[in-house]
Design a protein around this motif. Structure first.
Motif, PDB file in Angstrom:
ATOM      1  N   GLY A 154     -24.824 -46.016  65.479  1.00 21.93           N
ATOM      2  CA  GLY A 154     -24.084 -45.127  66.366  1.00 21.93           C
ATOM      3  C   GLY A 154     -23.448 -45.813  67.552  1.00 21.93           C
ATOM      4  N   ARG A 155     -23.262 -47.136  67.471  1.00 21.54           N
ATOM      5  CA  ARG A 155     -22.765 -47.873  68.631  1.00 21.54           C
ATOM      6  C   ARG A 155     -21.327 -47.504  68.987  1.00 21.54           C
ATOM      7  NH1 ARG A 155     -22.387 -51.100  64.182  1.00 21.54           N
ATOM      8  NH2 ARG A 155     -20.483 -52.346  63.896  1.00 21.54           N
ATOM      9  N   HIS A 156     -20.584 -46.881  68.048  1.00 23.41           N
ATOM     10  CA  HIS A 156     -19.195 -46.513  68.318  1.00 23.41           C
ATOM     11  C   HIS A 156     -19.077 -45.134  68.963  1.00 23.41           C
ATOM     12  CE1 HIS A 156     -17.805 -49.982  66.039  1.00 23.41           C
ATOM     13  NE2 HIS A 156     -18.531 -49.609  65.022  1.00 23.41           N
ATOM     14  N   ASP A 157     -20.183 -44.408  69.075  1.00 17.23           N
ATOM     15  CA  ASP A 157     -20.155 -43.040  69.590  1.00 17.23           C
ATOM     16  C   ASP A 157     -20.043 -43.064  71.110  1.00 17.23           C
ATOM     17  OD1 ASP A 157     -20.574 -40.404  70.314  1.00 17.23           O
ATOM     18  OD2 ASP A 157     -22.040 -40.033  68.724  1.00 17.23           O
ATOM     19  N   LEU A 158     -18.837 -42.837  71.623  1.00 21.05           N
ATOM     20  CA  LEU A 158     -18.606 -42.910  73.065  1.00 21.05           C
ATOM     21  C   LEU A 158     -19.293 -41.775  73.810  1.00 21.05           C
ATOM     22  CD1 LEU A 158     -17.036 -44.596  75.201  1.00 21.05           C
ATOM     23  CD2 LEU A 158     -15.273 -42.833  75.073  1.00 21.05           C
ATOM     24  N   ASN A 159     -19.485 -40.636  73.147  1.00 23.55           N
ATOM     25  CA  ASN A 159     -20.122 -39.495  73.802  1.00 23.55           C
ATOM     26  C   ASN A 159     -21.555 -39.830  74.206  1.00 23.55           C
ATOM     27  OD1 ASN A 159     -20.314 -36.875  74.809  1.00 23.55           O
ATOM     28  ND2 ASN A 159     -20.881 -36.003  72.837  1.00 23.55           N
ATOM     29  N   ILE A 160     -22.335 -40.385  73.285  1.00 25.34           N
ATOM     30  CA  ILE A 160     -23.715 -40.752  73.611  1.00 25.34           C
ATOM     31  C   ILE A 160     -23.728 -41.947  74.567  1.00 25.34           C
ATOM     32  CG2 ILE A 160     -24.129 -42.385  71.712  1.00 25.34           C
ATOM     33  CD1 ILE A 160     -26.612 -39.717  72.894  1.00 25.34           C
ATOM     34  N   SER A 161     -22.747 -42.847  74.418  1.00 28.50           N
ATOM     35  CA  SER A 161     -22.669 -44.000  75.322  1.00 28.50           C
ATOM     36  C   SER A 161     -22.404 -43.555  76.757  1.00 28.50           C
ATOM     37  CB  SER A 161     -21.556 -44.949  74.869  1.00 28.50           C
ATOM     38  OG  SER A 161     -21.876 -45.544  73.628  1.00 28.50           O
ATOM     39  N   ALA A 162     -21.550 -42.532  76.910  1.00 25.92           N
ATOM     40  CA  ALA A 162     -21.240 -42.031  78.247  1.00 25.92           C
ATOM     41  C   ALA A 162     -22.469 -41.407  78.892  1.00 25.92           C
ATOM     42  CB  ALA A 162     -20.103 -41.006  78.168  1.00 25.92           C
ATOM     43  N   ALA A 163     -23.206 -40.598  78.111  1.00 22.90           N
ATOM     44  CA  ALA A 163     -24.425 -39.979  78.640  1.00 22.90           C
ATOM     45  C   ALA A 163     -25.467 -41.042  78.974  1.00 22.90           C
ATOM     46  CB  ALA A 163     -24.983 -38.980  77.628  1.00 22.90           C
ATOM     47  N   ARG A 188     -29.943 -32.918  73.671  1.00 22.17           N
ATOM     48  CA  ARG A 188     -30.550 -31.638  74.054  1.00 22.17           C
ATOM     49  C   ARG A 188     -31.962 -31.842  74.609  1.00 22.17           C
ATOM     50  NH1 ARG A 188     -28.759 -27.531  69.121  1.00 22.17           N
ATOM     51  NH2 ARG A 188     -26.543 -27.391  69.687  1.00 22.17           N
ATOM     52  N   ILE A 189     -32.704 -32.756  74.004  1.00 21.22           N
ATOM     53  CA  ILE A 189     -34.064 -33.034  74.493  1.00 21.22           C
ATOM     54  C   ILE A 189     -34.010 -33.560  75.928  1.00 21.22           C
ATOM     55  CG2 ILE A 189     -36.067 -34.558  74.222  1.00 21.22           C
ATOM     56  CD1 ILE A 189     -35.592 -34.401  71.182  1.00 21.22           C
ATOM     57  N   VAL A 190     -33.134 -34.529  76.174  1.00 22.46           N
ATOM     58  CA  VAL A 190     -33.005 -35.112  77.513  1.00 22.46           C
ATOM     59  C   VAL A 190     -32.527 -34.062  78.507  1.00 22.46           C
ATOM     60  CG1 VAL A 190     -31.732 -36.792  78.894  1.00 22.46           C
ATOM     61  CG2 VAL A 190     -32.670 -37.458  76.681  1.00 22.46           C
ATOM     62  N   MET A 191     -31.600 -33.208  78.066  1.00 23.41           N
ATOM     63  CA  MET A 191     -31.122 -32.145  78.950  1.00 23.41           C
ATOM     64  C   MET A 191     -32.276 -31.210  79.331  1.00 23.41           C
ATOM     65  SD  MET A 191     -27.860 -29.574  78.515  1.00 23.41           S
ATOM     66  CE  MET A 191     -28.487 -28.809  77.008  1.00 23.41           C
ATOM     67  N   GLY A 192     -33.156 -30.920  78.376  1.00 26.35           N
ATOM     68  CA  GLY A 192     -34.323 -30.090  78.658  1.00 26.35           C
ATOM     69  C   GLY A 192     -35.243 -30.734  79.685  1.00 26.35           C
ATOM     70  N   ILE A 193     -35.463 -32.049  79.547  1.00 32.05           N
ATOM     71  CA  ILE A 193     -36.311 -32.777  80.505  1.00 32.05           C
ATOM     72  C   ILE A 193     -35.704 -32.704  81.905  1.00 32.05           C
ATOM     73  CG2 ILE A 193     -37.157 -35.068  81.166  1.00 32.05           C
ATOM     74  CD1 ILE A 193     -37.341 -35.735  78.174  1.00 32.05           C
ATOM     75  N   CYS A 194     -34.396 -32.904  81.982  1.00 34.44           N
ATOM     76  CA  CYS A 194     -33.721 -32.878  83.286  1.00 34.44           C
ATOM     77  C   CYS A 194     -33.759 -31.477  83.904  1.00 34.44           C
ATOM     78  CB  CYS A 194     -32.277 -33.350  83.140  1.00 34.44           C
ATOM     79  SG  CYS A 194     -32.107 -35.117  82.784  1.00 34.44           S
ATOM     80  N   ILE A 195     -33.643 -30.444  83.086  1.00 35.79           N
ATOM     81  CA  ILE A 195     -33.686 -29.072  83.606  1.00 35.79           C
ATOM     82  C   ILE A 195     -35.061 -28.761  84.176  1.00 35.79           C
ATOM     83  CG2 ILE A 195     -33.666 -26.634  82.930  1.00 35.79           C
ATOM     84  CD1 ILE A 195     -31.382 -27.305  81.002  1.00 35.79           C
ATOM     85  N   VAL A 196     -36.118 -29.156  83.453  1.00 33.29           N
ATOM     86  CA  VAL A 196     -37.484 -28.934  83.940  1.00 33.29           C
ATOM     87  C   VAL A 196     -37.705 -29.674  85.258  1.00 33.29           C
ATOM     88  CG1 VAL A 196     -39.923 -29.370  83.468  1.00 33.29           C
ATOM     89  CG2 VAL A 196     -38.453 -28.468  81.657  1.00 33.29           C
ATOM     90  N   LEU A 233     -24.938 -33.907  80.653  1.00 32.66           N
ATOM     91  CA  LEU A 233     -25.563 -33.744  79.345  1.00 32.66           C
ATOM     92  C   LEU A 233     -25.110 -32.458  78.659  1.00 32.66           C
ATOM     93  CD1 LEU A 233     -29.115 -34.937  80.404  1.00 32.66           C
ATOM     94  CD2 LEU A 233     -27.610 -36.100  78.768  1.00 32.66           C
ATOM     95  N   LEU A 234     -24.818 -31.434  79.452  1.00 30.49           N
ATOM     96  CA  LEU A 234     -24.301 -30.184  78.899  1.00 30.49           C
ATOM     97  C   LEU A 234     -22.938 -30.408  78.258  1.00 30.49           C
ATOM     98  CD1 LEU A 234     -24.770 -27.130  78.597  1.00 30.49           C
ATOM     99  CD2 LEU A 234     -23.609 -26.818  80.796  1.00 30.49           C
ATOM    100  N   VAL A 235     -22.101 -31.219  78.913  1.00 27.96           N
ATOM    101  CA  VAL A 235     -20.791 -31.556  78.353  1.00 27.96           C
ATOM    102  C   VAL A 235     -20.956 -32.334  77.049  1.00 27.96           C
ATOM    103  CG1 VAL A 235     -18.711 -32.941  78.715  1.00 27.96           C
ATOM    104  CG2 VAL A 235     -19.592 -31.512  80.564  1.00 27.96           C
ATOM    105  N   ALA A 236     -21.850 -33.323  77.061  1.00 28.80           N
ATOM    106  CA  ALA A 236     -22.074 -34.151  75.866  1.00 28.80           C
ATOM    107  C   ALA A 236     -22.622 -33.317  74.719  1.00 28.80           C
ATOM    108  CB  ALA A 236     -23.037 -35.286  76.197  1.00 28.80           C
ATOM    109  N   SER A 237     -23.621 -32.488  75.010  1.00 30.39           N
ATOM    110  CA  SER A 237     -24.227 -31.644  73.980  1.00 30.39           C
ATOM    111  C   SER A 237     -23.223 -30.639  73.429  1.00 30.39           C
ATOM    112  CB  SER A 237     -25.442 -30.915  74.571  1.00 30.39           C
ATOM    113  OG  SER A 237     -26.010 -30.039  73.630  1.00 30.39           O
ATOM    114  N   GLY A 238     -22.428 -30.052  74.331  1.00 28.00           N
ATOM    115  CA  GLY A 238     -21.409 -29.101  73.892  1.00 28.00           C
ATOM    116  C   GLY A 238     -20.381 -29.738  72.988  1.00 28.00           C
ATOM    117  N   ALA A 239     -20.031 -30.988  73.288  1.00 28.10           N
ATOM    118  CA  ALA A 239     -19.055 -31.699  72.458  1.00 28.10           C
ATOM    119  C   ALA A 239     -19.591 -31.915  71.046  1.00 28.10           C
ATOM    120  CB  ALA A 239     -18.707 -33.038  73.105  1.00 28.10           C
ATOM    121  N   TYR A 240     -20.867 -32.286  70.938  1.00 31.80           N
ATOM    122  CA  TYR A 240     -21.472 -32.471  69.613  1.00 31.80           C
ATOM    123  C   TYR A 240     -21.470 -31.167  68.827  1.00 31.80           C
ATOM    124  CZ  TYR A 240     -23.192 -37.172  70.611  1.00 31.80           C
ATOM    125  OH  TYR A 240     -23.271 -38.520  70.887  1.00 31.80           O
ATOM    126  N   ALA A 241     -21.854 -30.077  69.500  1.00 28.77           N
ATOM    127  CA  ALA A 241     -21.916 -28.776  68.828  1.00 28.77           C
ATOM    128  C   ALA A 241     -20.525 -28.318  68.388  1.00 28.77           C
ATOM    129  CB  ALA A 241     -22.548 -27.742  69.761  1.00 28.77           C
TER     130      ALA A 241
END
Length: 304
Positions: A162-171, A35-43, A74-82
């Motif tokens: 968290g090395r097995h987390d493909l969602n964060i790895s993809a982002a 979410r933090i990175v998504m905020g930076i990219c939006i700004v 990042l929206l897809v990744a963040s949405g998946a976590y939520a």
């Protein structure tokens, strides 16, 4: 057969989480960072598009639209976590929501692959139909975009847990690929400006497209393996079999698949002339890293 049958015993045991959610060890941390990175990219996107409109700069506008692709990923990744967190204990999911991140990772890998194709097509067109490049304006823009991307890459770097987390790895790979393309673009601009190599810029784009495609293929393979319940680890499978057969038993059926980041399930059928209770076989597997859900069925090799 059921546990009441004297020749067969069956039991299931969860080794890690009583709720059976099977979320990654760094789920909350990764969701927050995304979410933090998504905020930076939006700004950055708003600033670049606004600047492009105010100063009538197509370069700035194009850079902002490119940043929009990062925001979407990042929206897809963040949405998946939520979504995974919100429905973690829902009975609708037989084995928890840990795989939602793999679905998001697959989607982002497909987008990454499409990006590689678009970069390659545009680069090839510019090789055969060169365009005049405003190096003075493009250089600071490319450098600024690379700086923002590198900060985002650092923020999204997966931890050892968290090395097995493909969602964060993809982002993370999505932005890492963009950082590499950005670096190549700067190299191409420098070569074009100082050496007069007009072909250097599109050539750098082609190399970047190849790198992005490689990342995309790797992500698709990893995500597909989890989504299709392929065996996640031959080593883990061999260790489970060895422990269950430690006293002369025979494992007649064994299936291991992924439930979520760092979590795997195992279903085994153990046969022996004088079988022990199913709980005894669970104890043999206790503490085995990466094994979170175990189902063991015990059968007599010589049923009466």
């Amino acid at each position: 057969m059921t546990a009441a049958d004297p020749n067969c015993a069956h039991s299931t045991l969860d080794g890690y989480q009583a709720d059976g959610a099977y979320l990654g060890a760094d789920h909350s941390r990764n969701e927050r960072r995304t979410r933090i990175v998504m905020g930076i990219c939006i700004v950055t996107l708003i600033a670049q598009v606004t600047g492009g409109l105010v100063f009538r700069s197509m370069a700035l506008t194009a850079s902002g639209l490119h940043m929009a692709a990062h925001v979407a990923a990042l929206l897809v990744a963040s949405g998946a976590y939520a979504l995974a967190r919100r429905h973690a204990t829902s009975p609708r999911f037989a084995f928890g929501t840990g795989k939602i991140g793999y679905l998001a990772g697959f989607a982002n890998a497909v987008v990454l692959g499409m990006t590689a194709v678009l970069i390659a097509v545009e680069s090839i067109q510019r090789l055969f139909t060169p365009e005049t490049v405003d190096y003075g304006s493009a250089m600071p823009l490319a450098a600024g975009g690379l700086a923002v991307t590198l900060v985002c890459v650092w923020l999204l770097k997966p931890t050892e847990r968290g090395r097995h987390d493909l969602n964060i790895s993809a982002a993370h790979l999505h932005l890492s690929a963009d950082a590499m393309v950005g670096g190549l673009a700067i190299a191409g601009l420098i070569a074009g400006q100082r050496l007069g190599w007009a072909w250097a810029d599109p050539a750098a784009g082609l190399i970047g497209a190849a790198l992005v495609a490689q990342f995309a293929i790797s992500l698709v393979r990893r995500a597909s393996a989890a989504l299709l319940d392929m065996n996640p680890s031959p080593e883990l499978t061999a260790e489970v079999r060895a422990r269950l057969e430690a006293e002369g038993e025979e494992v007649t059926d064994l299936h291991i698949w992924n439930l979520g980041p760092g979590h795997n399930a195992a279903v085994a059928v153990v046969s022996a002339p004088d079988p022990r209770p199913a709980e005894a076989y669970h104890l043999r597997l206790k503490g085995l890293e990466g094994l979170s859900h175990v189902t063991v069925e015990v059968r007599s090799a010589n049923p009466r």
